[in-house]
Design an enzyme around this catalytic site. Structure first.
Site, PDB file in Angstrom:
ATOM      1  N   CYS A 136       0.835  -1.202   0.000  1.00 55.41           N
ATOM      2  CA  CYS A 136       0.000   0.000   0.000  1.00 55.41           C
ATOM      3  C   CYS A 136       0.868   1.249   0.000  1.00 55.41           C
ATOM      4  O   CYS A 136       1.443   1.624   1.034  1.00 55.41           O
ATOM      5  CB  CYS A 136      -0.926  -0.002   1.216  1.00 55.41           C
ATOM      6  SG  CYS A 136      -1.974   1.463   1.321  1.00 55.41           S
ATOM      7  N   CYS A 139      -0.425   4.026   2.288  1.00 58.31           N
ATOM      8  CA  CYS A 139      -0.158   3.750   3.707  1.00 58.31           C
ATOM      9  C   CYS A 139       1.294   4.014   4.068  1.00 58.31           C
ATOM     10  O   CYS A 139       1.592   4.595   5.112  1.00 58.31           O
ATOM     11  CB  CYS A 139      -0.485   2.289   4.029  1.00 58.31           C
ATOM     12  SG  CYS A 139      -2.122   1.735   3.526  1.00 58.31           S
ATOM     13  N   ASP A 140       2.215   3.558   3.229  1.00 57.84           N
ATOM     14  CA  ASP A 140       3.629   3.495   3.616  1.00 57.84           C
ATOM     15  C   ASP A 140       4.579   4.342   2.784  1.00 57.84           C
ATOM     16  O   ASP A 140       5.763   4.456   3.118  1.00 57.84           O
ATOM     17  CB  ASP A 140       4.103   2.034   3.566  1.00 57.84           C
ATOM     18  CG  ASP A 140       3.279   1.134   4.488  1.00 57.84           C
ATOM     19  OD1 ASP A 140       2.918   1.603   5.575  1.00 57.84           O
ATOM     20  OD2 ASP A 140       3.011  -0.014   4.113  1.00 57.84           O
TER      21      ASP A 140
END
Length: 312
Positions: A136, A139-140
């Protein structure tokens, strides 16, 4: 087989399931939640979460899910280990079988079984998951700002991930196994037009290199057989997700990929009294905060349904 009657059954945990439990418990619906095969969901394999509101310094993914669970338990949710292996929604109230040995009859059912990222199944990929390996970018990706990263995939998701990363990373290498992409033309154009995205055609991953964190990615050209190492700090696998909805096949409406279909503006499925939340029905956003939001919606929808049935 043992039997039990409950008011609200929540199948699955994670942000959606736990949030549904918090709202249902506070409404006096006495929810029972079965955590499933991966208690806490995908966030339990995420080291740092920095994009969820309320955690200004970020939080460890497993700790975040423990916090969610404690909050749900505080209001009276019965949280249990166990996997729902079969459901029967043909009659009301609904039935579910847990671990093939316990039958539960429920007035309302909230599904929050999530979705699992598809992986390349390389040992090094699994070993470094959360230490440079991710599924992701939203997300990261922030953790790799200004660095070089690698994206694997050839569809719209991979193009979206590469485009997102190109705005914050120094260089993005995109590995495409064939000499063409599956992505839509507009997404391909966006990727190919980005100055800091380099598409490596006919290329696949051999190994992710690094002891404690990702240091490089070894790739192979499928036409020449030549191997080389690409220095990188982040390795993003974008070959798709698979919703954990197999037990509902043929029972609940779902799209061709297996994501549950809900009525617009609600979490209602095609079966009265069954509600779907989180990544099991969301193939677009797939974020913890959106999953929590739909968990809230599912609990409110269930509460209204039970009130109409005069069961709340």
């Amino acid at each position: 087989m043992t039997q039990e009657k409950v008011n609200v059954l929540i199948i699955g945990s994670g942000p959606a399931g736990y949030t549904a439990a918090i709202y249902a418990a506070r409404a006096g619906l006495n929810p029972v939640l079965y955590q499933g095969g991966q208690p806490g969901g995908q966030l339990t394999i995420t080291n740092d979460v920095e994009n969820y509101p309320g955690y200004p310094d970020g939080i460890n993914g497993p700790q975040m899910m423990m916090d969610f669970q404690k909050q749900a338990e505080r209001f009276g949710t019965s949280i249990r280990n166990g996997l729902v292996t079969k459901v029967d929604f043909s009659n009301y109230p609904h039935k579910a079988i847990v671990d093939d040995k316990h039958e539960i009859t429920a007035n309302a059912v909230i599904i929050s079984t999530g979705a699992s990222a598809k992986w390349l199944n390389l040992p090094s990929e699994q070993r470094l998951n959360g230490s440079g390996v991710s599924a992701c970018a939203v997300c990261d990706g922030f953790f790799y700002r200004g660095m070089d990263v690698v994206v694997v995939g050839a569809g719209d998701t991979a193009c979206e991930e590469a485009s997102y990363l190109s705005k914050i990373c120094n260089k993005v290498y995109m590995l495409v196994r064939r000499d063409e992409m599956r992505a839509s033309q507009i997404m391909q154009k966006r990727v190919l037009g980005a100055k800091n995205i380099e598409v490596l055609w006919n290329t696949e991953t051999v190994e992710v290199l690094g002891e404690q964190e990702v240091e490089a990615v070894r790739v192979k050209n499928n036409q020449t057989g030549e191997e080389k190492d690409i220095p990188a700090k982040g390795f993003f696998v974008a070959i798709g997700h698979e919703p954990n909805t197999g037990i509902f096949k043929g029972i609940l409406d779902m799209n061709e990929s297996g994501y549950l279909i809900t009525q617009p503006g609600s979490t209602k499925t095609n079966i009265e009294g069954v509600f779907a939340s989180g990544d099991a029905q969301d193939h677009i956003y797939r974020q913890a905060v959106t999953a929590a939001g739909t968990g809230c919606m599912a609990a409110l929808d269930a509460e209204r349904f039970l009130a109409e049935k005069e069961l709340a």
